[in-house]
Structure formats: structure tokens, C-alpha cells
Design a protein around this motif. Structure first.
Motif, mmCIF file in Angstrom:
data_model
loop_
_atom_site.group_PDB
_atom_site.id
_atom_site.type_symbol
_atom_site.label_atom_id
_atom_site.label_comp_id
_atom_site.label_asym_id
_atom_site.label_seq_id
_atom_site.Cartn_x
_atom_site.Cartn_y
_atom_site.Cartn_z
ATOM 1 N N SER A 144 0.830 -1.214 0.000
ATOM 2 C CA SER A 144 0.000 0.000 0.000
ATOM 3 C C SER A 144 0.859 1.256 0.000
ATOM 4 O O SER A 144 0.633 2.192 -0.777
ATOM 5 N N GLN B 4 1.098 4.220 -2.914
ATOM 6 C CA GLN B 4 0.725 5.597 -2.598
ATOM 7 C C GLN B 4 1.904 6.567 -2.758
ATOM 8 O O GLN B 4 1.750 7.651 -3.339
ATOM 9 N N SER C 78 -3.380 11.343 -7.096
ATOM 10 C CA SER C 78 -3.899 10.822 -5.829
ATOM 11 C C SER C 78 -4.487 9.421 -5.983
ATOM 12 O O SER C 78 -4.985 9.062 -7.051
ATOM 13 N N ARG D 158 -9.423 5.902 -2.287
ATOM 14 C CA ARG D 158 -9.493 5.168 -1.004
ATOM 15 C C ARG D 158 -10.665 4.189 -0.938
ATOM 16 O O ARG D 158 -10.625 3.224 -0.187
ATOM 17 N N GLU D 159 -11.740 4.490 -1.669
ATOM 18 C CA GLU D 159 -12.996 3.727 -1.495
ATOM 19 C C GLU D 159 -12.943 2.318 -2.065
ATOM 20 O O GLU D 159 -13.763 1.483 -1.703
ATOM 21 N N VAL E 70 -10.373 -1.055 -3.135
ATOM 22 C CA VAL E 70 -9.079 -1.623 -2.767
ATOM 23 C C VAL E 70 -8.854 -2.932 -3.530
ATOM 24 O O VAL E 70 -9.796 -3.511 -4.070
ATOM 25 N N PRO F 88 -5.394 -2.157 0.432
ATOM 26 C CA PRO F 88 -5.536 -0.724 0.130
ATOM 27 C C PRO F 88 -4.339 -0.199 -0.664
ATOM 28 O O PRO F 88 -3.250 -0.768 -0.606
ATOM 29 N N ASN F 89 -4.574 0.877 -1.386
ATOM 30 C CA ASN F 89 -3.502 1.531 -2.150
ATOM 31 C C ASN F 89 -2.944 2.741 -1.409
ATOM 32 O O ASN F 89 -2.376 3.639 -2.010
ATOM 33 N N PHE F 90 -3.120 2.733 -0.088
ATOM 34 C CA PHE F 90 -2.633 3.837 0.751
ATOM 35 C C PHE F 90 -2.374 3.274 2.141
ATOM 36 O O PHE F 90 -2.958 2.261 2.527
ATOM 37 N N GLY F 91 -1.502 3.929 2.887
ATOM 38 C CA GLY F 91 -1.263 3.542 4.273
ATOM 39 C C GLY F 91 0.197 3.610 4.654
ATOM 40 O O GLY F 91 1.072 3.808 3.814
ATOM 41 N N PRO G 109 -8.696 12.757 -4.628
ATOM 42 C CA PRO G 109 -8.969 11.313 -4.530
ATOM 43 C C PRO G 109 -10.445 10.918 -4.424
ATOM 44 O O PRO G 109 -10.777 9.758 -4.652
ATOM 45 N N GLU G 110 -11.314 11.868 -4.106
ATOM 46 C CA GLU G 110 -12.711 11.500 -3.817
ATOM 47 C C GLU G 110 -13.434 10.980 -5.061
ATOM 48 O O GLU G 110 -13.221 11.468 -6.177
#
Ligand code: MF3
Ligand code: CO
Length: 249
Positions: free
Chosen positions: A148, A152, A161, A164-165, A167, A182-185, A210-211
Motif C-alpha cells: 500500500s 501511494q 492521488s 481510497r474507497e 481496494v 488498500p492503495n494507501f497507508g 482522490p474523492e
């Protein structure tokens, strides 16, 4: 609960992955200005029949197609339609999966339709590179979130970006298994990676914020700021010899 796969099971998943890769290449070759996303879905279906496999997506939570086709600011889960005609300068995410001998393969690419601007080419390159940065972390004794963090970091370094929603996921005899990826963390968190783990890693990258939100069709996810979005995915097995990308041609 994470279901680890035996070498025999990974061989079957490789067969499934190879079919996914071959069909995605056919779909990429057919991606041209003037083509509808429904015709790409129909092409995918004909190839599924030729290979005598099943669609991983058709029938999943009521989804009616074999392909997800997401144009421009559509992030993922675009529904194929005869009314959606590709135009020069578009980008399209092609997300596709099959079931072969009971095992799933899942992969996605984002393709430029004709010529696109250098900035858009960069979005595609950075997203695909971020997938490979993640894959490089699939090693025995690394932590799940090392993947992740690598994805990111690469994306944000280039000013884009990560969504988040949605994965990535474990994959095997089901399309979506544990663990979520997830692709972030932060790095060094989550489960330890071990032999027999099979993951679908799938960064979704927006050029802007990112939204995302989901359209009234109940499926199509779009970037909230209408910025362009790219998606690449591979199914990868962690074997005693290291990571093996099953959906590579
Ligand atoms: N490829 C997507 C994933 O990895 C699944 C598409 S949703 C479906 O989760 F409904 F099309 F199956
Ligand atoms: Co997937």
C-alpha cells in the motif's frame, strides 16, 4: 480469513491468469475511436466462450457484463453500453476476469484511444508503475501495507492521488477474498506475507483529488472533481521462489 494456496492451486490460477491476460490484449487491440464499450464486452464474451471458461464478473452482485469499461473520469465499474462510443484522446480502463477450473483471475489495464496528451500518458505510466512498485513489495516476511505504502508514495510523488474507497483483494476460489489490499497507508502494518498468498493489487489513480462517487446506475464510480482516472491490476502469487505475476502475457 486468508486462504493460502498450494503450488497445485497456483498452477490452476496461473492458467486462469494467462487466459485473462490474452483476452485483455485482444480487447486492447480492439480499442479504437468509433468502437462502443458494448462491442468490447461482446468481444470479451466471445473469447470467454472460445477458451471454455466463465466470466468472473457476469452475475456478480447482479452485474450483467463480462467487462468493466471506464472512460476518462470514470474510475472503475463502468457499464458497457452501445451508446458509449470511444473517441480519439479518451482513456479507457478495461477490467476483466475469468474463472477457470474453479479459480479466478483478475486484471485491468488503462488504454489510450488514439493519441493522448503527454500529461495523460504520464497518468497512465505512473499508475502502472505504482502497481509494479507494489508488486516489488510482495515478498515473504514483508507486511501487507508495504504494498500500500509503495503504491501511494509513487503516485503522490507525481502529484496524483490514490482512490481510497476501492481496494485490491485476496483472490482464489472467490473473486474477493481476504485480505483487502488498500492503495494507501503506513508501511510495516497488517498481515505478514507468506507463501501461498494470492493477491489482486489494483491502484486506481486520479489526476486531481482522490474523492469518488457512484452514479445512479449503482455501479460506475467517477472522480468527484471530474479529473481523469487510471486503473491497472494484476493477480500475483507469492511462491517459495518469490512473487509470480499470474496475469502477465
Ligand atoms: N475487477 C473488479 C474487482 O477487482 C470487479 C468488478 S465488479 C464486477 O473487484 F461486478 F464487475 F464484477
Ligand atoms: Co480486482
Amino acid at each position: 480469513m486468508i486462504v493460502l494456496k498450494s503450488p497445485r492451486e497456483i498452477e490452476k490460477m496461473k492458467k486462469s491468469g494467462q487466459i485473462v491476460a490474452a483476452i485483455l490484449q485482444e480487447l486492447k487491440a480492439a480499442t479504437k475511436p468509433g468502437v462502443s464499450t458494448l462491442s468490447l464486452d461482446q468481444l470479451a464474451e466471445r473469447w470467454i466462450e472460445k477458451f471454455k471458461v466463465k466470466s468472473a464478473f457476469k452475475g456478480y452482485k447482479g452485474y450483467k457484463h463480462c467487462l468493466c469499461a471506464s472512460i476518462n473520469h470514470e474510475v472503475v465499474h463502468g457499464i458497457p453500453s452501445a451508446k458509449r462510443i470511444l473517441q480519439e484522446g479518451d482513456i479507457i480502463g478495461l477490467d476483466f476476469g475469468v474463472i477457470s477450473e474453479g479459480y479466478y483471475g483478475d486484471s485491468a489495464i488503462t488504454v489510450a484511444v488514439g493519441k493522448v496528451s503527454p500529461q495523460i500518458q504520464t497518468l497512465l505510466q505512473v499508475t502502472e508503475q505504482s502497481l509494479w512498485k507494489g508488486i516489488e513489495k510482495i515478498k515473504i516476511k514483508n507486511h501487507l501495507s508495504d504494498i500500500s505504502y509503495a503504491v501511494q508514495s509513487h503516485v503522490e510523488k507525481h502529484g496524483f492521488s490514490v482512490v481510497r474507497e476501492f481496494v485490491g483483494h485476496g483472490i482464489g476460489q472467490a473473486l474477493h477474498e481476504d485480505p483487502p489490499v488498500p492503495n494507501f497507508g503506513e508501511p510495516h502494518q497488517g498481515t505478514l506475507l507468506q507463501e501461498g498468498l494470492v493477491l489482486a493489487v489494483e491502484p486506481m489513480v486520479n489526476m486531481g483529488k482522490p474523492e469518488v462517487f457512484i452514479l445512479n446506475d449503482g455501479w460506475t464510480a467517477v472522480s468527484a472533481d471530474q479529473s481523469l482516472s487510471a486503473h491497472f491490476e494484476h493477480t500475483i502469487a507469492l511462491t517459495a521462489e518469490g512473487a509470480q505475476v499470474l496475469t502477465l502475457t
